[in-house]
Design an enzyme around this catalytic site. Structure first.
Site, PDB file in Angstrom:
ATOM      1  CG  HIS A 148      -0.120   0.169   2.532  1.00  0.00           C
ATOM      2  ND1 HIS A 148       0.301  -0.897   3.296  1.00  0.00           N
ATOM      3  CD2 HIS A 148       0.364   1.279   3.166  1.00  0.00           C
ATOM      4  CE1 HIS A 148       0.991  -0.449   4.336  1.00  0.00           C
ATOM      5  NE2 HIS A 148       1.049   0.863   4.287  1.00  0.00           N
ATOM      6  CG  HIS A 197      -3.750   0.735   4.834  1.00  0.00           C
ATOM      7  ND1 HIS A 197      -3.300  -0.440   5.354  1.00  0.00           N
ATOM      8  CD2 HIS A 197      -2.733   1.608   4.996  1.00  0.00           C
ATOM      9  CE1 HIS A 197      -2.070  -0.290   5.817  1.00  0.00           C
ATOM     10  NE2 HIS A 197      -1.692   0.956   5.605  1.00  0.00           N
ATOM     11  CG  HIS A 213       4.712   4.534   4.448  1.00  0.00           C
ATOM     12  ND1 HIS A 213       3.933   5.201   5.363  1.00  0.00           N
ATOM     13  CD2 HIS A 213       4.093   3.324   4.261  1.00  0.00           C
ATOM     14  CE1 HIS A 213       2.902   4.442   5.708  1.00  0.00           C
ATOM     15  NE2 HIS A 213       2.968   3.297   5.055  1.00  0.00           N
ATOM     16  CG  HIS A 245       0.689   0.247  12.312  1.00  0.00           C
ATOM     17  ND1 HIS A 245       1.517   1.311  12.508  1.00  0.00           N
ATOM     18  CD2 HIS A 245       1.029  -0.271  11.099  1.00  0.00           C
ATOM     19  CE1 HIS A 245       2.322   1.442  11.459  1.00  0.00           C
ATOM     20  NE2 HIS A 245       2.067   0.473  10.606  1.00  0.00           N
ATOM     21  CE1 TYR A 254       5.273   3.409   8.067  1.00  0.00           C
ATOM     22  CE2 TYR A 254       5.101   3.360  10.454  1.00  0.00           C
ATOM     23  CZ  TYR A 254       4.502   3.415   9.211  1.00  0.00           C
ATOM     24  OH  TYR A 254       3.149   3.473   9.113  1.00  0.00           O
ATOM     25  CD  GLU A 264       4.032   0.125   7.228  1.00  0.00           C
ATOM     26  OE1 GLU A 264       3.354   0.643   6.307  1.00  0.00           O
ATOM     27  OE2 GLU A 264       3.574  -0.072   8.359  1.00  0.00           O
TER      28      GLU A 264
END
Lengths: 306, 134
Positions: A148, A197, A213, A245, A254, A264
């Site tokens: 993503h 996501h 990112h 997260h 990251y 990431e």
């Protein structure tokens, strides 16, 4: 069906040779086409021709390609996008290597998104018939595919409305100032399928057009640690992690590529569903949302975009 | 041997060949404000007061505009001294001692540097963690 996934990302790097070394030897992507100052890469589990394009000169994102399920989807999206009055053009077959025609749209956030429905299928490294679970010759992290992107945005509400209305993304999670202002997006996590996501946006003055990112997909927590071990061996600067997260519940590190683009490695949290009520994070819980375990944020995390 | 003098601190550090300013600082138990450590974010700006440095990698205009370079600004993560240098870290660079053990070792080495070169290097006394106010 509409948008299926992030298919490719095209980024700038300051030194193509160093970038090639990092993305191939450390991340473990494979070089599929070398044009000198521009190279095309793919992960071992990706079946289309390429997913990452690196181009020498500066840093930041040039464009992102999202795959749509059917050619007809392009017409539907084109018609919807017209009502928003954004800059848009048809792109021809061959505009992108091994990629058929499509639609090029400038988001309200000024990022260039290309929608395509057909890229040459070259097959994954394990093949399609009775495949093994991974190739024996993985290099470095051995990331199977891209995942993503998180883009910067001066006005998240405006661009997320476009992405939801035109691309048919749905909102999985949202960062708001406080519970009295749940309609104000400071950041948004949007999905087209069942991932946490496929595209996310974060707000900041002057952030439009910038990249926070892009991520490589890993499967498990142990893969995230393994990635961190490889990064340490290769002196890759890590900004955060390995951690989890709160937002998306993904497991993460990251880090920065040799040019200073943030990347990431990400292993999924829960399965997202279109009818799942959107999860709300209030700004006072941002550190917990981003870095659930340590609850701290590096200064660069919310201030540096490329 | 290359010596990095930190302007206003009285501290001089021995730089290893090819080492960036950031790497020398960290080896001496010092940290400053930084970000990507790849020359891309521009957060670790310092000013070269005297001496010369080279950038170990291409640094893009976005992270360090040419006009700033002309005024002696550089990025600590990519700057490698090519002579003895005096470097000034701006207040927002937040230079601080995070590992007193390493800083003490670096002070000891820098006092030896003074002996070796016949030019005593001023070493400020005082509590190590207060090398530079945060």
């Amino acid at each position: 069906m509409g948008v299926v996934r992030l298919g490719y990302i095209h980024v700038r790097v300051t030194d193509i040779e160093e970038a090639k070394k990092h993305y191939c030897q450390t991340v473990g992507f494979r070089l599929v086409k070398d044009e000198g100052k521009r190279v095309f890469l793919k992960g071992w589990d990706e079946w289309e021709h390429h997913s990452v394009v690196l181009e020498e000169g500066g840093i930041g994102v040039i464009k992102l390609g999202y795959k749509v399920a059917k050619a007809d989807d392009l017409e539907v999206i084109e018609a919807k996008a017209k009502t928003f009055g954004v800059a848009m053009e048809r792109m021809s077959a061959g505009d992108n290597l091994e990629t058929a025609d499509g639609l090029r749209i400038t988001l309200p956030s000024t990022h260039t998104i290309e929608l395509y429905h057909n890229m040459t299928v070259t097959g994954s490294d394990v093949g399609r018939i009775n495949p093994d679970v991974f190739p024996r010759d993985l290099v470095g992290i051995g990331a199977p595919r891209i995942d993503h992107a998180l883009l910067g945005c001066d006005n998240v509400n405006e661009t997320e409305k476009f992405l939801i209305d035109v691309f048919d993304f749905y909102q999985v999670e949202r960062l708001v100032p406080d519970l009295e202002h749940q309609d104000v997006s400071l950041a948004t996590w949007l999905s087209s399928g069942n991932r946490g996501h496929d595209l996310a946006l974060i707000q900041g003055e002057g952030y439009s057009g910038k990249l926070h990112h892009f991520a490589f997909q890993l499967q498990e927590w142990s893969d995230i640690l393994h990635a961190g071990q490889i990064m340490s061996m290769d002196d890759v600067p890590i900004e955060m992690g390995p951690t989890q997260h709160g937002i998306t519940r993904g497991k993460t590190i990251y880090y920065y590529d040799p040019s200073g683009n943030r990347n990431e490695v990400f292993a999924d949290g829960y399965t997202a569903q279109r009818d799942r009520p959107t999860i709300i994070w209030t700004a006072d819980h941002l550190a917990k949302g981003i870095n659930y375990v340590n609850r701290t944020l590096a200064e660069a995390f919310t201030t540096v975009l490329t | 041997m290359t010596v990095i003098t930190l302007d206003g601190t009285g501290l001089a550090l021995e730089a290893r060949p090819g080492e960036s300013l950031t790497e020398t600082f960290r080896r001496a138990g010092l940290m400053m404000r930084d970000g990507c450590l790849r020359g891309g974010c521009g957060m670790c700006r310092v000013r070269v007061v005297s001496g010369t440095i080279t950038l170990s990698r291409t640094v893009c205009e976005q992270a360090l505009p040419l006009a700033d370079r002309d005024q002696g600004l550089t990025l600590a993560c990519r700057a490698v001294p090519t002579s003895d240098v005096t470097v000034a870290i701006p207040p927002d660079g937040k230079l601080r001692c995070v590992t007193p053990l390493l800083t003490a070792l670096a002070r000891h080495q820098s006092s030896l540097i003074g002996d070796v070169m016949g030019q005593p290097v001023a070493i400020r006394s005082g509590p190590l963690p207060e090398l530079v106010p945060a």
